[in-house]
Design a protein around this motif. Structure first.
Motif, PDB file in Angstrom:
ATOM      1  N   LEU A  41       0.862  -1.176   0.000  1.00 60.78           N
ATOM      2  CA  LEU A  41       0.000   0.000   0.000  1.00 60.78           C
ATOM      3  C   LEU A  41       0.899   1.226   0.000  1.00 60.78           C
ATOM      4  CD1 LEU A  41       0.098   1.278   3.074  1.00 60.78           C
ATOM      5  CD2 LEU A  41      -1.641  -0.428   3.535  1.00 60.78           C
ATOM      6  N   THR A  42       0.340   2.338  -0.462  1.00 65.84           N
ATOM      7  CA  THR A  42       1.116   3.565  -0.565  1.00 65.84           C
ATOM      8  C   THR A  42       0.390   4.673   0.192  1.00 65.84           C
ATOM      9  OG1 THR A  42       1.972   2.911  -2.717  1.00 65.84           O
ATOM     10  CG2 THR A  42       2.097   5.249  -2.195  1.00 65.84           C
ATOM     11  N   ILE A  43       1.176   5.478   0.897  1.00 65.59           N
ATOM     12  CA  ILE A  43       0.605   6.618   1.613  1.00 65.59           C
ATOM     13  C   ILE A  43       0.462   7.756   0.604  1.00 65.59           C
ATOM     14  CG2 ILE A  43       0.847   8.156   3.617  1.00 65.59           C
ATOM     15  CD1 ILE A  43       0.976   5.097   4.280  1.00 65.59           C
ATOM     16  N   ILE A  44      -0.777   8.162   0.310  1.00 62.44           N
ATOM     17  CA  ILE A  44      -0.904   9.257  -0.661  1.00 62.44           C
ATOM     18  C   ILE A  44      -1.093  10.597   0.039  1.00 62.44           C
ATOM     19  CG2 ILE A  44      -1.605   7.857  -2.642  1.00 62.44           C
ATOM     20  CD1 ILE A  44      -4.459   8.506  -2.089  1.00 62.44           C
ATOM     21  N   LYS A  45      -1.467  10.547   1.318  1.00 63.59           N
ATOM     22  CA  LYS A  45      -1.519  11.786   2.112  1.00 63.59           C
ATOM     23  C   LYS A  45      -1.175  11.381   3.546  1.00 63.59           C
ATOM     24  CE  LYS A  45      -4.645  15.514   3.347  1.00 63.59           C
ATOM     25  NZ  LYS A  45      -6.060  15.789   3.593  1.00 63.59           N
ATOM     26  N   PRO A  46      -0.181  12.033   4.176  1.00 65.78           N
ATOM     27  CA  PRO A  46       0.205  11.591   5.520  1.00 65.78           C
ATOM     28  C   PRO A  46      -0.808  12.020   6.572  1.00 65.78           C
ATOM     29  CG  PRO A  46       1.487  13.510   4.897  1.00 65.78           C
ATOM     30  CD  PRO A  46       0.617  13.167   3.714  1.00 65.78           C
ATOM     31  N   GLY A  47      -0.830  11.302   7.685  1.00 70.82           N
ATOM     32  CA  GLY A  47      -1.698  11.653   8.805  1.00 70.82           C
ATOM     33  C   GLY A  47      -0.890  12.281   9.930  1.00 70.82           C
ATOM     34  N   LEU A  48      -1.543  12.487  11.063  1.00 65.67           N
ATOM     35  CA  LEU A  48      -0.894  13.102  12.218  1.00 65.67           C
ATOM     36  C   LEU A  48       0.229  12.212  12.746  1.00 65.67           C
ATOM     37  CD1 LEU A  48      -1.031  15.303  14.520  1.00 65.67           C
ATOM     38  CD2 LEU A  48      -2.523  13.701  15.722  1.00 65.67           C
ATOM     39  N   LEU A  49      -0.075  10.955  12.995  1.00 63.97           N
ATOM     40  CA  LEU A  49       0.929  10.026  13.510  1.00 63.97           C
ATOM     41  C   LEU A  49       0.492   8.600  13.191  1.00 63.97           C
ATOM     42  CD1 LEU A  49       3.495   9.384  15.154  1.00 63.97           C
ATOM     43  CD2 LEU A  49       2.065   9.363  17.194  1.00 63.97           C
ATOM     44  N   ASP A  50       1.007   8.086  12.077  1.00 67.57           N
ATOM     45  CA  ASP A  50       0.706   6.714  11.684  1.00 67.57           C
ATOM     46  C   ASP A  50       2.018   5.943  11.705  1.00 67.57           C
ATOM     47  OD1 ASP A  50      -1.960   7.471  11.143  1.00 67.57           O
ATOM     48  OD2 ASP A  50      -1.299   8.315   9.241  1.00 67.57           O
ATOM     49  N   ALA A  66      -3.921   9.023   7.797  1.00 71.86           N
ATOM     50  CA  ALA A  66      -3.380   9.107   6.439  1.00 71.86           C
ATOM     51  C   ALA A  66      -4.407   8.586   5.429  1.00 71.86           C
ATOM     52  CB  ALA A  66      -2.104   8.273   6.355  1.00 71.86           C
ATOM     53  N   GLN A  67      -4.110   8.799   4.150  1.00 65.05           N
ATOM     54  CA  GLN A  67      -4.867   8.152   3.076  1.00 65.05           C
ATOM     55  C   GLN A  67      -3.989   7.075   2.468  1.00 65.05           C
ATOM     56  OE1 GLN A  67      -6.668  10.844   0.276  1.00 65.05           O
ATOM     57  NE2 GLN A  67      -7.639  12.053   1.892  1.00 65.05           N
ATOM     58  N   PHE A  68      -4.560   5.890   2.341  1.00 66.51           N
ATOM     59  CA  PHE A  68      -3.798   4.723   1.892  1.00 66.51           C
ATOM     60  C   PHE A  68      -4.356   4.244   0.553  1.00 66.51           C
ATOM     61  CE2 PHE A  68      -3.977   4.778   6.515  1.00 66.51           C
ATOM     62  CZ  PHE A  68      -2.660   4.542   6.915  1.00 66.51           C
ATOM     63  N   LEU A  69      -3.452   4.026  -0.400  1.00 61.13           N
ATOM     64  CA  LEU A  69      -3.853   3.472  -1.700  1.00 61.13           C
ATOM     65  C   LEU A  69      -3.401   2.018  -1.770  1.00 61.13           C
ATOM     66  CD1 LEU A  69      -4.733   3.870  -4.779  1.00 61.13           C
ATOM     67  CD2 LEU A  69      -2.304   4.298  -5.180  1.00 61.13           C
ATOM     68  N   PHE A  70      -4.334   1.121  -2.054  1.00 63.56           N
ATOM     69  CA  PHE A  70      -3.981  -0.297  -2.160  1.00 63.56           C
ATOM     70  C   PHE A  70      -3.542  -0.607  -3.580  1.00 63.56           C
ATOM     71  CE2 PHE A  70      -6.545   0.038   1.591  1.00 63.56           C
ATOM     72  CZ  PHE A  70      -5.830  -0.752   2.494  1.00 63.56           C
ATOM     73  N   GLU A  71      -2.342  -1.146  -3.706  1.00 60.11           N
ATOM     74  CA  GLU A  71      -1.758  -1.405  -5.030  1.00 60.11           C
ATOM     75  C   GLU A  71      -2.260  -2.723  -5.626  1.00 60.11           C
ATOM     76  OE1 GLU A  71       0.016   0.916  -6.404  1.00 60.11           O
ATOM     77  OE2 GLU A  71       0.872   2.131  -4.794  1.00 60.11           O
ATOM     78  N   GLN A  72      -2.853  -3.567  -4.772  1.00 65.01           N
ATOM     79  CA  GLN A  72      -3.420  -4.848  -5.224  1.00 65.01           C
ATOM     80  C   GLN A  72      -4.730  -5.093  -4.484  1.00 65.01           C
ATOM     81  OE1 GLN A  72      -0.013  -4.871  -4.478  1.00 65.01           O
ATOM     82  NE2 GLN A  72       0.517  -4.989  -6.652  1.00 65.01           N
ATOM     83  N   ASN A 113      -6.382  -0.308  -6.208  1.00 64.62           N
ATOM     84  CA  ASN A 113      -6.519   1.129  -6.476  1.00 64.62           C
ATOM     85  C   ASN A 113      -7.567   1.839  -5.629  1.00 64.62           C
ATOM     86  OD1 ASN A 113      -4.446   1.329  -8.298  1.00 64.62           O
ATOM     87  ND2 ASN A 113      -5.755   0.832 -10.060  1.00 64.62           N
ATOM     88  N   ALA A 114      -8.234   1.111  -4.733  1.00 68.74           N
ATOM     89  CA  ALA A 114      -9.162   1.798  -3.823  1.00 68.74           C
ATOM     90  C   ALA A 114      -8.346   2.601  -2.804  1.00 68.74           C
ATOM     91  CB  ALA A 114     -10.054   0.782  -3.118  1.00 68.74           C
ATOM     92  N   VAL A 115      -8.951   3.701  -2.320  1.00 67.15           N
ATOM     93  CA  VAL A 115      -8.267   4.566  -1.352  1.00 67.15           C
ATOM     94  C   VAL A 115      -9.001   4.517  -0.020  1.00 67.15           C
ATOM     95  CG1 VAL A 115      -7.659   6.958  -0.770  1.00 67.15           C
ATOM     96  CG2 VAL A 115      -7.312   6.103  -3.108  1.00 67.15           C
ATOM     97  N   LEU A 116      -8.240   4.199   1.027  1.00 68.30           N
ATOM     98  CA  LEU A 116      -8.778   4.166   2.384  1.00 68.30           C
ATOM     99  C   LEU A 116      -8.505   5.516   3.039  1.00 68.30           C
ATOM    100  CD1 LEU A 116      -9.844   2.626   4.957  1.00 68.30           C
ATOM    101  CD2 LEU A 116      -7.460   1.965   5.364  1.00 68.30           C
ATOM    102  N   HIS A 117      -9.555   6.122   3.594  1.00 69.43           N
ATOM    103  CA  HIS A 117      -9.340   7.398   4.278  1.00 69.43           C
ATOM    104  C   HIS A 117     -10.287   7.508   5.466  1.00 69.43           C
ATOM    105  CE1 HIS A 117     -12.707   9.544   2.023  1.00 69.43           C
ATOM    106  NE2 HIS A 117     -12.584   8.402   1.391  1.00 69.43           N
TER     107      HIS A 117
END
Lengths: 332, 235
Positions: free
Chosen positions: A3-12, A61-67, A98-102
């Motif tokens: 997974l990829t961090i597309i926007k960072p959070g406060l403390l992840d 954070a916002q997480f993008l799943f690559e698979q 490619n779904a984004v978790l936020h």
């Protein structure tokens, strides 16, 4: 698989159940703040409870799943969404590539846990995946997650991808976990007496048991500072430093209290007036600044019984989760 | 060795064996001997063992102890009994004549922000403070607070200044004093100790085979180096 961090959070940060055994080097156990939620997150996706999870604070954070990935989210309720749809906590969920978790909105709780099937693939430091921020070691490069970080998984979730329905971004599996009594009465925190409890004046003991204390905004993974009536000892003897533990309630020189949490220092010299029982640390870890705490005294016998009961409940959950996931493998 | 001690729960997953609220080499040696005995006689569920000035704390998993040994009493009582055994059976060997560890410290301006105020308040020159600080051989009583932070003692009472009221930012390698204790900050950190100088040595390196250089029971002596020598070390 990542997974990829597309926007960072406060403390992840990546955390596991911590690195016990190095206290003599001044290296604390650390690990997740809410051990119950983190263990259940792993169980839901078929992992061993010691696998790394991502501990997420709000704003997350916002997480993008690559698979396509089997995930679970437990603990604090931050309105977790996959793209535009809310997803349930405490459930296994198959997520489409490619779904984004936020996490758009804080409902309650202070930190939530993201587990992925197979666990995250990062090197261990001193036998643990936990991020030690001060040492700059463990977890993902010894630091919190930042934009662009790509966190690899140990295993693929390919077995579960077939459960995704056409046109749907995710599929929440039919079963979930009932957290039972773990988070009931969130503001009632049981403690046992600390070695310096008897040094408190009678009025201070009474105030500690009867008054409410509020979690101060300066609370973090190291400790919860509490706001409340000033407490006093009958004599202000200086203490030489000795060990402290997760849940130790210390009396500061200004009369206020601090409860030591997962990243506490290994030793301290402030009076220990009590210790939050281990079975109530998950509850405490989900309290937020301005939440109220009412301390209730119990004894070591009860503290041990509650912890053992909580562990038995986790063992049952682990078996149930494994059976459910195994039944899916068979169907394939 | 006196038999005055107290065993108390440090929560429901740790027990402290406390031999008295004091900084004493004899008690510290006894705590180390007990730790040694416990590590030679480990039990299921033992998670960690911490030596402090005059105490030993054992961290354990009560669920595992219950499962493996099913004590009739509380798990706490079971572990407390074991600590009692460690106290009774551990042999306090004479401290092994460990090699003296010599640690270079630059006490020059810019390295020890509290040296001058400490000297003034002690009515000494800065050089006298440095001499008093480097003359003593210190015992490492414990590692705590931060990874690799060594609590050493005891400093000459003429320079035993109490810690500051409010912590300030302290640089890694800083050597400080707090009452009878002296110690080295292994990492940048807020700290309340009176900083006399700084060592170029790296006392905590997370990825070294032994991440922490000093350990409880070590003997340490500081020696003064110049700014130039400090920079040569660091480069």
């Amino acid at each position: 698989m990542s997974l990829t961090i597309i926007k960072p959070g406060l403390l992840d940060t990546l955390q596991d159940l911590g690195r016990p055994g190095y206290g003599g080097l001044g290296i604390n156990r650390g690990g997740v703040m809410d051990r119950y939620a983190a263990q259940v997150a792993n169980m839901l996706v078929g992992n061993e409870v010691r696998e790394a999870v991502i501990e997420i604070h709000f704003p997350g954070a916002q997480f993008l799943f690559e698979q396509n990935t089997l995930i679970s989210i437990t603990g604090g309720h931050f309105n977790a969404m996959l793209n535009d749809e809310p997803i349930p906590l405490w459930h296994p969920i198959v997520v489409r590539k490619n779904a984004v978790l936020h996490f758009p909105k804080l409902q309650n709780g202070n930190r939530c846990y993201l587990a992925v099937h197979g666990g995250f693939c990062v090197p261990q430091w001193l036998n643990s995946y936990s991020t030690h921020l001060k040492a700059g070691a463990g977890g993902f490069h010894g630091r919190k997650l930042e934009k662009g970080d790509e966190i690899p998984f140990k295993e693929s979730s390919i077995y579960f991808a077939g459960l995704l329905k056409p046109g749907k971004e995710f599929e929440a599996l039919k079963w979930g976990v009932d957290t039972g009594s773990t988070y009931l009465h969130p503001n009632e925190i049981f403690f046992i007496e600390g070695n310096e409890w008897e040094q408190l004046t009678y009025q201070s003991q009474k105030a500690f048991l009867q008054d409410n204390f509020t979690v101060h905004p300066f609370s973090d993974r190291m400790g919860y500072q509490l706001k409340g009536v000033d407490l006093h000892r009958s004599a202000n003897t200086e203490l030489v430093s000795s060990a402290v533990s997760f849940g130790t309630i210390q009396l500061l020189p200004n009369g206020q209290l601090i409860v030591l949490m997962a990243d506490h220092q290994t030793t301290g010299g402030y009076p220990r007036i009590g210790h939050v029982i281990s079975a109530h640390l998950p509850k405490l870890a989900q309290l937020r600044p301005s939440d109220v705490i009412h301390f209730i005294k119990t004894d070591i016998t009860n503290a041990e019984q509650l912890l053992i009961a909580q562990q038995q409940e986790l063992n049952i959950l682990q078996r149930a989760c494994t059976e459910r996931l195994n039944s899916l493998y068979v169907k394939h | 060795m006196t038999n005055q001690y107290k065993i108390f729960p440090l929560g429901d997953s740790a027990v402290t064996f406390d031999m008295g609220n004091s900084i004493s080499e004899a008690l510290n040696q006894k705590a180390l001997a007990m730790q040694h005995w416990l590590l030679a006689n480990p039990f299921e569920g033992l998670k960690d063992c911490l030596v402090a000035y005059s105490s030993l704390t054992v961290l354990y998993n009560p669920v595992l102890i219950k499962k493996y040994y099913n004590p009739a009493t509380t798990v706490f009582t079971w572990v407390a009994d074991l600590l009692q055994q460690a106290f009774d059976k551990s042999v306090q060997t004479k401290p092994v004549a460990r090699e003296l560890i010599k640690i270079p410290v630059c006490y020059e301006a810019g390295y020890g922000p509290d040296l001058l105020p400490l000297a003034q308040s002690a009515r000494l020159t800065e050089q006298e403070v440095v001499t008093l600080h480097t003359d003593t051989i210190y015992n490492v009583y414990m590692i705590g607070f931060l990874p690799g932070f060594s609590y050493m003692g005891e400093v000459n009472e003429r320079i035993a200044m109490p810690r500051k009221q409010t912590p300030t930012p302290v640089m890694a390698g800083s050597v400080g004093i707090a009452g009878p204790q002296t110690g080295i900050y292994p990492l940048n950190s807020p700290g309340g100790w009176q900083i006399l100088g700084r060592t170029p040595l790296r006392l905590f390196d997370p990825f070294a085979p032994e991440p922490v250089k000093l350990q409880a029971g070590d003997r340490v002596q500081f020696y003064a180096i110049t700014k130039k020598e400090f920079e040569e070390y660091s480069s």
